[in-house]
Motif scaffolding. Structure first.
Motif, PDB file in Angstrom:
ATOM      1  N   VAL A   4      -3.760  -9.100   1.915  1.00 10.11           N
ATOM      2  CA  VAL A   4      -3.118  -8.282   2.943  1.00 10.11           C
ATOM      3  C   VAL A   4      -1.791  -8.883   3.381  1.00 10.11           C
ATOM      4  O   VAL A   4      -0.765  -8.209   3.479  1.00 10.11           O
ATOM      5  CB  VAL A   4      -4.051  -8.114   4.160  1.00 10.11           C
ATOM      6  N   TYR A 746      -4.939  -4.652   8.556  1.00 10.47           N
ATOM      7  CA  TYR A 746      -5.138  -3.766   7.414  1.00 10.47           C
ATOM      8  C   TYR A 746      -3.803  -3.310   6.838  1.00 10.47           C
ATOM      9  O   TYR A 746      -2.768  -3.319   7.512  1.00 10.47           O
ATOM     10  CB  TYR A 746      -6.019  -2.565   7.770  1.00 10.47           C
ATOM     11  N   GLU A 777      -8.755   1.003   0.997  1.00  3.60           N
ATOM     12  CA  GLU A 777      -8.904  -0.115   1.939  1.00  3.60           C
ATOM     13  C   GLU A 777     -10.026   0.172   2.935  1.00  3.60           C
ATOM     14  O   GLU A 777     -10.122   1.284   3.475  1.00  3.60           O
ATOM     15  CB  GLU A 777      -7.595  -0.312   2.702  1.00  3.60           C
ATOM     16  N   TYR A 779     -11.196  -0.457   6.546  1.00  3.77           N
ATOM     17  CA  TYR A 779     -10.608  -0.940   7.795  1.00  3.77           C
ATOM     18  C   TYR A 779     -11.102  -0.104   8.957  1.00  3.77           C
ATOM     19  O   TYR A 779     -11.618   1.002   8.789  1.00  3.77           O
ATOM     20  CB  TYR A 779      -9.079  -0.922   7.727  1.00  3.77           C
TER      21      TYR A 779
END
Length: 816
Positions: A4, A746, A777, A779
């Protein structure tokens, strides 16, 4: 460095890429009306580039450092027809523009008084119609604005449809002022805006301006982090019909029909829109069923226009606002069992949690655990040109809303409803299953006005508003086990809220020289607020509060040339507590108003193929209301004034036209957001009361230190592709700066594709494809937490809001 952070680092490096070519040609000129009178303040833009400037007090303008080539200069000024000239530039030239007075009063007059222009010393972002249309496939307005600076969004259902929200610079939505054509939209009591009540409103929006910080004076709720100013669609020049349909993941469907007469020879124009959006949501059972209508009609004359808008929304949303406990997200079996062991949930509910998906779990299972609301807005505007330099705008508005959310409460105490035990034979029942509805029925009406006048070197705006709100809050029993119809529609609590909000402001933009402008803005705002009745916990809510606030703003704007601009400003804002701040307050401890001192300094560099903006801000709060963990006498969390807190940061934005078809733009915000001398309170279940802990300086909740966006766009022959990416740093979910209670950082990317087709059968057809969360992703974008101590150990009850993995929306828009 983890994945990230590596991607975020690349994004940050891209922010500072610049491609500046060598160039030396100059274009100068003057903007006048047909009689030769200068039009100071006229906007001159170079189409297809980042260049733009404003005519000086004598109507002159200047562009420097231009390369040889073809240019399209576009000039616009309120009350005049826009003009465009194509120029093949091989040497420095003088290009004058003579604008013709518009045959009608333009719709821009409705928002001009509360908007900032190129000379106003505030940090702002303008979102144009084509940007809104490109992303409008069914998601709410907050999701459409998600790529703007310092802007963080969330969705209860995880898919961007239904209950959505946003923060700007870490500031929550009930501190952000929102207006539609200058009419206040924030709820008078909660100060919030519920976009779910306005389904597909983006289809009736011309453009949106976001002012970060206090911004300029406006109508309605206090601006404590930003203002969002929406302008509804302009009058169409010719008749049209449009059909737009889209579908996508989670059974999401959006259908919109729009028609309009265009501007007739008699000066009348009418427009209409019908929309319906449905979705199952990403979270289990998080269904939405949304319907809306927008009607607009008006007369547009040379000096006078009268416009009426009516729009309404109806929503039914299955409740998903409890979130997913962190123990469920992390597959912590022992942690889930603690919910039953510590009497937070029944064993049956915990067993259901254990059997549910770790990311889509929803506590609620009752089939009608829904939120239901209807809202109708009626607006009438009169705009009149009193003289060549003087414009008057008056708006009348009325909004009615009513609705409820329904809940199933198993084995609930009858005493919570003011009821005696039910006696059946020798058995006395004190607890039973209940279905209840909590209602809100409200009316909001009033008037706004503005009067503007332009001198040769001074632009003045005087405006204001007077608004009244009346709201009824009450709860009713819909069903009760073992009671038949005995308590059907039993009203167990009822209260009212009445609020009068009035303000007046005076704005002056003074041109000291061709480069230097002084901005002054003074607002006086008053509030009379009264609450009567009892709450759902039988507390007496009767109280009255009056405020008078003075909100001054002062700024400087320095336009060195068409490439370099500096500004600086100081603004003061005051905000009254909202309804829940008062109704949940501890007895004898009434919250006080908040005050913000907002210091801003900005710089913008612009060339034809590159732009760069930097804005530094320091927002100093006095008596900001925050959650500390403290509770009132019936156990409800309360917000408490803290003496000193602040937000400071740097916002950077930039863009590069890499080629005629390909460009990149992006932004990044670096910030610190702190409370000084913070004390946390945690419930002590063993001994009663609360445990207080002084933590010193802590980070404000939901305030990421880094947010960043990147947009690569390719356009050619009707085809558009855009890859947008967003990084949001970690966020604490309370004000303790505890790593045990936070949202992880994120990085999310979205892909947007569209293709425009023209035909003899229709005017245009656009095919869209939007892929959200392209790299899947995992998140969460929002959360809540409650902490308590028992047996010498600290525990927590929390809820996180997971957002959907990779998902898509595809659609077709046909215009006739």
């Amino acid at each position: 460095m983890n994945c990230v952070l590596r991607r975020a680092a690349v994004l940050i490096l891209l922010q500072f890429v610049c491609f500046i070519g060598f160039s030396q040609l100059t274009v100068t000129g003057k903007v006048t009306d047909k009689a030769g009178k200068a039009l100071p303040g006229a906007t001159i833009a170079v189409k297809g580039t980042y260049l733009g400037t404003v005519a000086s007090s004598n109507g002159t303008y200047r562009f420097q450092n231009l390369k040889e080539g073809n240019y399209s200069f576009v000039v616009s000024f309120l009350g005049y027809e826009s003009a465009q000239k194509e120029v093949k530039l091989s040497k420095s030239e003088e290009i004058d523009f003579n604008l013709e007075a518009s045959a009608i009063m333009a719709d821009e007059v409705l928002v001009a008084a509360t908007r900032a222009d190129r000379k106003t010393p505030v940090a702002l972002t303008n979102v144009k119609k084509d940007e809104i249309v490109a992303r409008n496939l069914g998601q709410d307005i907050p999701m459409i604005l998600s790529s703007t600076p310092s802007f963080v969004t969330t969705s209860d259902a995880g898919s961007g449809v239904g209950y959505t929200g946003f923060r700007v610079r870490g500031t929550d939505a009930n501190r952000i002022n929102v207006t539609i054509d200058g009419i206040p939209l924030n709820d008078s009591e909660s100060h919030g805006v519920y976009w779910v009540n306005m389904p597909d409103f983006a289809s009736s929006v011309e453009d949106i301006q976001i002012q970060r910080g206090v911004g300029t004076s406006t109508n309605g709720a206090a601006a404590f982090g930003a203002t969002v100013n929406l302008q509804t669609s302009k009058v169409a020049s010719e008749a049209y019909a449009e059909i737009a349909s889209s579908a996508g993941s989670f059974n999401t469907f959006k259908n919109t029909v729009k028609v309009g007469t265009g501007l007739g020879k008699n000066g009348f124009s009418f427009d209409a829109r019908l929309s319906k959006i449905t979705s199952d949501g990403y979270i289990d059972r998080a269904k939405t069923d949304l319907q809306s209508v927008f009607l607009s009609g008006g007369y547009y004359g040379e000096k006078t226009s009268i416009k009426a808008n009516f729009f309404a929304g109806k929503e039914q949303t299955y409740q998903a606002w409890n979130g997913v406990p962190s123990v469920r997200l992390n597959n912590d079996e022992a942690g889930m069992q603690e919910y039953a062991d510590n009497w937070l949930l029944s064993q049956e509910a915990v067993d259901f949690m254990k059997a549910s998906d770790s990311r889509t779990y929803n506590l609620y299972t009752y089939k009608n655990e829904t939120d239901n609301y209807w809202q109708k807005h009626s607006q009438l505007f009169l705009t009149h040109l009193l003289s060549e330099n003087t414009k008057l705008n008056i708006g009348l508005h009325y909004t009615h809303g009513e609705g409820y959310y329904e809940q199933f409460k198993p084995n609930d105490k009858l005493s919570k409803y003011g009821l005696d035990p039910i006696v059946i034979g020798s058995e006395s029942i004190t607890k039973t299953d209940v279905i209840r509805r909590k209602w809100l029925n409200n009316d909001f009406y009033g008037t706004v006005f503005s009067l503007s006048h332009s001198f040769s070197t001074v632009d003045l705006v005087w405006g204001g508003a007077l608004n009244k709100y009346e709201g009824d809050h009450y709860g009713k029993i819909r069903w009760m086990k073992n009671a038949g119809d005995t308590f059907l529609d039993h009203e167990y609590y009822s209260s009212t809220g009445t609020k009068t909000d009035y303000n007046t402001y005076l704005k002056a933009n003074i041109s000291i020289s061709e480069q230097f402008d002084l901005y002054a803005d003074m607002q006086l705002r008053g509030i009379d607020y009264e609450i009567e009745g009892i709450d759902d916990d039988f507390r007496d809510l009767t109280q009255k509060h009056d405020f008078v606030f003075f909100n001054p703003k002062l700024g400087l704007n320095l336009q060195l040339n068409n490439s370099n601009r500096f500004f600086a400003s100081l603004a003061v804002a005051n905000r009254e507590p909202n309804r829940s701040n008062y109704t949940d307050a501890e007895l004898g401890k009434t919250p006080t108003s908040e005050r913000l001192f907002d210091y801003e300094f900005g710089y913008k560099f612009t060339r034809s193929n590159v732009f760069f903006e930097a804005n530094l801000y320091y927002m100093d709060y006095k008596d900001q209301l925050v959650l500390t963990g403290q509770i009132n006498d019936v156990g409800s969390a309360i917000m408490v004034n803290v003496a000193d807190s602040y937000r400071m940061g740097a916002e950077f934005s930039g863009g590069v036209k890499i080629s005629k078809e390909f460009d990149w733009s992006g932004n990044i915000t670096l910030s610190r957001n702190k409370i000084k001398n913070f004390t946390e309170y945690v419930d002590d279940w063993d001994n009663g009361g609360q445990i207080a802990t002084s933590l010193g300086t802590t980070t404000l909740a939901f305030s990421p230190e880094v947010t960043a966006n990147s947009m690569f766009t390719y356009q050619k022959s009707g085809f558009t592709a855009q890859l947008s990416s967003q990084f949001v740093d970690e966020q604490f979910i309370d004000n303790t700066s505890s790593s045990d209670r936070k949202l992880d950082a994120y990085f999310v990317s979205n892909l947007n594709l569209s293709y425009d087709i023209k035909s003899n059968i229709f005017k245009s057809m656009r095919i869209h494809l939007q892929v959200n969360n392209l790299f899947d992703e995992e998140y969460e974008s929002n959360a809540w937490v409650y902490s308590y101590n028992t047996g010498g150990t600290r525990y927590k009850m929390d809820g996180y809001f997971p957002q959907a993995g990779i998902n898509f929306l595809a659609g077709v828009t046909v215009r006739f």
